[in-house]
Scaffold this motif. Sequence first.
Motif, short mmCIF file in Angstrom:
data_model
loop_
_atom_site.label_atom_id
_atom_site.label_comp_id
_atom_site.label_asym_id
_atom_site.label_seq_id
_atom_site.Cartn_x
_atom_site.Cartn_y
_atom_site.Cartn_z
N ASP A 52 48.18 33.83 44.79
CA ASP A 52 47.27 34.84 45.35
C ASP A 52 47.79 35.38 46.67
O ASP A 52 47.70 36.59 46.93
CB ASP A 52 45.87 34.24 45.55
CG ASP A 52 45.14 34.03 44.23
OD1 ASP A 52 45.55 34.66 43.23
OD2 ASP A 52 44.17 33.25 44.21
N TYR A 107 50.71 37.60 45.95
CA TYR A 107 50.24 38.84 45.33
C TYR A 107 49.65 39.78 46.38
O TYR A 107 49.87 41.00 46.31
CB TYR A 107 49.18 38.52 44.27
CG TYR A 107 48.57 39.77 43.66
CD1 TYR A 107 49.24 40.50 42.68
CD2 TYR A 107 47.33 40.24 44.10
CE1 TYR A 107 48.69 41.66 42.16
CE2 TYR A 107 46.77 41.38 43.58
CZ TYR A 107 47.45 42.10 42.60
OH TYR A 107 46.91 43.25 42.08
N ASN A 108 48.91 39.26 47.33
CA ASN A 108 48.31 40.11 48.36
C ASN A 108 49.37 40.84 49.17
O ASN A 108 49.22 42.02 49.50
CB ASN A 108 47.43 39.26 49.29
CG ASN A 108 46.15 38.79 48.61
OD1 ASN A 108 45.70 39.41 47.64
ND2 ASN A 108 45.58 37.69 49.10
#
Length: 280
Positions: free
Chosen positions: A117, A120-121
Amino acid sequence: MSNEKVYEEFCSLVLKKSSELAQEVTDIQTKKYPEMQSISNDLLTMREELVNLFAKSFVLGHDERKKNFKAWGKKAGTQCATLNASLEEMLNEFPEYRTILGDLLKSHAKKHNMTIDEFYNMLNILETDIGEVTCYFSLPFVDYQADQLRNSKEALFELSVPVIPISDEIAVLPLVGDIDTSRAKLMLEKALEKSAQLKVNYFILDLSGVPIIDTYVAQIIFQLIDSLELIGVEAKVTGMTPDIVQTVVNLGIDFQKIQTYSSLKQAVNTIKGNNTQRTV
């Protein structure tokens, strides 16, 4: 390490390598498109500026990033258009930033044991920026090319109403092809402008190359003749084809007050003959 520090560190890393990364993009593009070699120095500066913007994106809010990319896109898009760069070739280089910066980002994520995550950010920031900069770059590029095309069309359009002086006293406007509303207006404007500029006494409108005229064009011709008379220029119309004559008759247009001749030669000879009689 906090996410904020991770972002700041990646920003610093890219800023330090901006020249190297810009050169890498330049080398890739020049290899793919050898014709870009002649403008590679100009593009290198532009690319380095873009890499710096990508770096700073990781420490800025979306609105500020968007503002920066919009300013860069307007400047770079116009610059590339004036350098005669191909839009297709320029757009094909934006994925190179995704690859090069993406590899750096992946190494950075591994170094800091980032979760999927978290990675991905950061990747989403890069993807969003590349999409927006592509748009902001394309718009001014296309606008510039559209302006150039429009200017070329206008220049070509003006050539469609050539007023030609054939002596100190006589100017001729030989028209060829269809006459639409815009061309008719330009004909009126250029005829008056050139007649005054050349200080001629006679103006001949030659229609031998015109297939047909409508009511509006006929009105413009009348208006032109009246306007020329006001500035002391005698107007004559030559080369009215049978189709034009038939149209004039069918439309009920009265050409009796206009001096018409079957050919340009006949009109010129008449003018010369009248002038000779006046001097005798």
